[in-house]
Design an enzyme around this catalytic site. Structure first.
Site, short mmCIF file in Angstrom:
data_model
loop_
_atom_site.label_atom_id
_atom_site.label_comp_id
_atom_site.label_asym_id
_atom_site.label_seq_id
_atom_site.Cartn_x
_atom_site.Cartn_y
_atom_site.Cartn_z
N ASP A 1 -31.43 15.69 -29.92
CA ASP A 1 -31.87 16.18 -28.65
C ASP A 1 -33.11 16.64 -28.40
O ASP A 1 -33.65 16.87 -29.60
CB ASP A 1 -30.88 17.18 -27.95
CG ASP A 1 -31.09 18.46 -28.93
OD1 ASP A 1 -31.12 18.37 -30.17
OD2 ASP A 1 -30.49 19.63 -28.61
N GLU B 1 -29.27 20.67 -31.18
CA GLU B 1 -30.00 21.66 -32.05
C GLU B 1 -30.89 22.59 -30.80
O GLU B 1 -30.91 23.91 -31.08
CB GLU B 1 -30.95 21.09 -32.77
CG GLU B 1 -31.68 22.18 -33.81
CD GLU B 1 -33.00 22.48 -33.04
OE1 GLU B 1 -33.75 23.58 -33.80
OE2 GLU B 1 -33.59 22.01 -32.07
C1 LIG Z 1 -40.98 9.92 -40.17
C2 LIG Z 1 -40.97 11.39 -40.01
C3 LIG Z 1 -42.28 12.14 -39.21
C4 LIG Z 1 -42.12 13.38 -39.14
C5 LIG Z 1 -42.53 13.85 -37.95
C6 LIG Z 1 -42.19 15.45 -37.85
C7 LIG Z 1 -43.30 15.98 -37.04
C8 LIG Z 1 -42.53 17.49 -36.92
C9 LIG Z 1 -43.77 18.48 -36.74
C10 LIG Z 1 -43.54 19.74 -36.60
C11 LIG Z 1 -42.36 20.12 -35.98
C12 LIG Z 1 -42.25 21.68 -35.94
C13 LIG Z 1 -40.88 22.11 -35.96
C14 LIG Z 1 -40.53 22.54 -34.86
C15 LIG Z 1 -39.29 23.22 -34.91
C16 LIG Z 1 -38.75 23.94 -33.68
C17 LIG Z 1 -37.26 24.51 -33.59
C18 LIG Z 1 -37.12 25.36 -32.38
O1 LIG Z 1 -37.83 25.32 -31.52
N1 LIG Z 1 -35.95 25.99 -32.51
C19 LIG Z 1 -35.25 26.73 -31.57
C20 LIG Z 1 -34.01 26.62 -31.65
C21 LIG Z 1 -33.29 27.02 -30.60
S1 LIG Z 1 -31.46 27.37 -30.55
C22 LIG Z 1 -31.23 28.24 -29.17
C23 LIG Z 1 -35.93 28.11 -31.51
O2 LIG Z 1 -35.90 28.71 -30.49
O3 LIG Z 1 -36.31 28.67 -32.54
ZN LIG Z 2 -36.40 20.58 -33.35
ZN LIG Z 3 -37.28 21.82 -30.39
#
Ligand SMILES: CCCCCCCC/C=C\CCCCCCCC(=O)N[C@@H](CCSC)C(=O)O
Ligand SMILES: [Zn+2]
Ligand SMILES: [Zn+2]
Length: 510
Positions: free
Chosen positions: A136, A200
């Site tokens: 998602d 997620e």
């Molecule tokens: C073939 C593979 C290629 C890989 C590419 C991946 C690139 C990803 C790079 C960075 C990603 C950063 C990770 C960010 C994660 C963010 C998570 C997030 O926002 N979580 C939310 C959860 C909400 S739950 C209500 C949060 O608010 O913390």
């Molecule tokens: Zn994510």
């Molecule tokens: Zn995210």
């Protein structure tokens, strides 16, 4: 009583002071020269690199573009695009036929739209590991984008789209790596799971959590689990000489706190001395002005900087290697930027405020929401007590609608199979230093702590500060090269994980 000192005593004191200073300087220098060597060579060969034909290369870019065109948006905790989630299910079945048809793979749908794959290894004495990602995405409208967010179009070597970083490139990257491995006749020795959650972005309640329940009913324990994280950071950490890979070994906790103030409603021509909006605003202002304490060095973030000390330019290298001495300075410097501040303390973010319905009506109620992200050294209970003390106003009713403590710290010692296998795969592919870190955002991995103590967060891509701003932001994109390298990473990680021994490295000049 006056204290008098002769010339001789002054001389002795000066001598003691100079000697102490010399000892401190000597200790600082010694610790700096004894820093752990971050250029590592590994004993034994790692997995060989994947060699791709031109048509295979095109196939992998097309697989990502197709996934980006399906708007699997999580709008709010109660609203998801279920039509798109259905479509995504059919899409991955057609894009990865070998994965879905292999006799080594048991596939099942969990929670309606999440996917769980169990890839059977030949050696049942080895604990399985798990790769986790989510399909998602957060909403996006075309305004402000160079290319529409759900078009999967390409410009100047970059594939644009919501999810191209977070997190469809990992969903497709993991499946594509396995598809290529099966194509080359690969049979794993160690079993592994692939979990693809569908919610997620709205907490993982029906996706990741249901996957956990499914695995728990089967008494599954994992050797390690890998989910999304910050990756290889290029120019993001101030004062570093080259890109650095950070493996998230814990995640900050979180509290979503609702604040409500009730007061008698009435005509705006005769306002009370204090209104619900005024009382609430004062409380919010106190929260923003009084930040929670700077705790730098009391969590694993101290290890991050100590292990990376060699990677900083002078004089930061000496300071990072000697946090016992320089902590007060470094902690204050870190707090100057939003990203540094997120590492040193529990953060306070005012995110929603509501009150009033008409210009000439004093409202009966004003409400606000504040989102806290908890430093690993604090608990929900401690933070809520501190918050009450800061607000210090009983008219403000507090109610935590979501709260969880910081996640346990996963092992990152030389004996840990998961951490060292990840580290080896990262250094083989990216040739950069690797350090354990605190993940300042939350991921689906937090639901898996009962299945393994070894939970890691790392995305195999080089990210600049500008790239990080594209996550949940405008013009999210991934370079062709970056995506291919990511697939290479999973190709190698899956094969490296077949080993039954912890990778061993020796410090050396590479
Ligand atoms: C073939 C593979 C290629 C890989 C590419 C991946 C690139 C990803 C790079 C960075 C990603 C950063 C990770 C960010 C994660 C963010 C998570 C997030 O926002 N979580 C939310 C959860 C909400 S739950 C209500 C949060 O608010 O913390
Ligand atoms: Zn994510
Ligand atoms: Zn995210």
């Amino acid at each position: 009583m006056a204290i008098s000192m002769g010339k001789g005593s002054v001389g002795v004191l000066t001598g003691v002071f100079i000697a102490s200073l010399a000892v401190v300087v000597a200790v600082l220098l010694l610790r700096t020269y004894n820093l752990p060597e971050l250029k590592v060579a590994w004993k034994g060969k790692g997995a060989p690199r994947i060699e791709l034909e031109e048509d295979e290369r095109e196939q992998l870019y097309e697989a990502l573009k197709g996934a980006l065109r399906i708007p699997t948006v999580s709008f709010s905790p109660s609203e998801q695009n279920t039509t798109a989630l259905e479509e995504f299910k059919e899409y991955i079945k057609s894009a990865f036929p070998r994965v879905f048809n292999s006799s080594l793979v048991e596939y099942e749908l969990v929670g309606g739209y999440s996917h769980l794959f169990n890839v059977q290894g030949s050696d049942n004495s080895l604990l399985p590991y798990m790769l986790l990602a989510h399909l998602d995405v957060v909403p996006a409208t075309p305004e402000g984008w160079d290319l529409p967010p759900f078009s999967g179009e390409e410009k100047d070597g970059y594939i644009y789209g919501r999810g191209s970083l977070d997190d469809k490139s990992r969903v497709i990257g993991i499946l594509q790596a396995l598809e290529f491995l099966f194509k080359k006749g690969y049979k794993p020795r160690r079993s592994f799971y692939i979990g693809l959650g569908h919610d997620e972005e709205i907490s993982g309640r029906h996706g990741a959590k249901e996957i956990v329940k499914t695995l728990e009913t089967r008494n599954v324990k994992l050797e390690y689990l890998l989910d999304e994280g910050f990756g290889v950071l290029d120019g993001v950490i101030y004062g570093t000489k080259r890109p650095i890979a950070l493996i998230g070994v814990t995640e900050k906790g979180a509290i979503t706190l609702n604040l409500t103030v009730n007061s008698p409603p009435g005509h705006s021509s005769m306002p009370p001395r204090e209104s619900s909006i005024g009382i609430l605003s004062a409380a919010l202002s106190r929260l923003e002005q009084n930040r929670l304490p700077n705790l730098f060095g009391t969590g694993p973030e101290g290890s991050t900087f100590e292990q990376l000390a060699n990677e900083f330019y002078w004089p930061l290298n000496i300071m990072m290697a000697n946090l016992w001495f320089f902590n007060p300075i470094i902690s204050r410097l870190m707090a100057l930027t939003p990203s540094g501040n997120a590492i040193v303390r529990t953060t306070t973010a005012l995110t929603i405020v509501n009150g009033g319905i008409k210009a000439n009506v004093i409202p009966a109620t004003a409400t606000a929401t504040v989102n806290f992200r908890l430093h690993p050294a604090q608990t929900v209970e401690e933070v809520l007590n501190m918050v009450s003390e800061i607000i210090m106003d009983e008219r403000v009713i507090l109610s935590a609608i979501k709260a969880f403590d910081p996640l346990p710290i996963s092992p990152y010692d030389e004996e840990n199979f998961g951490y060292q296998t990840l580290k080896r795969t990262i250094t083989d592919l990216f040739s950069v230093p690797v350090a354990p870190a605190v993940c300042t955002v939350n991921t689906d991995s937090r639901h898996f702590v009962n299945l393994t103590e070894s939970v890691y967060r790392f995305s195999p891509v080089v990210m600049t500060a500008e790239d990080l701003g594209r996550v949940h932001g405008l013009n999210e994109r991934i370079s062709r090269e970056g995506f291919e390298t990511g697939i290479q990473f999973y190709w190698q990680l899956i094969q490296n994980s077949d080993s039954d021994t912890v990778p061993v490295h020796r410090h050396s000049e590479l």
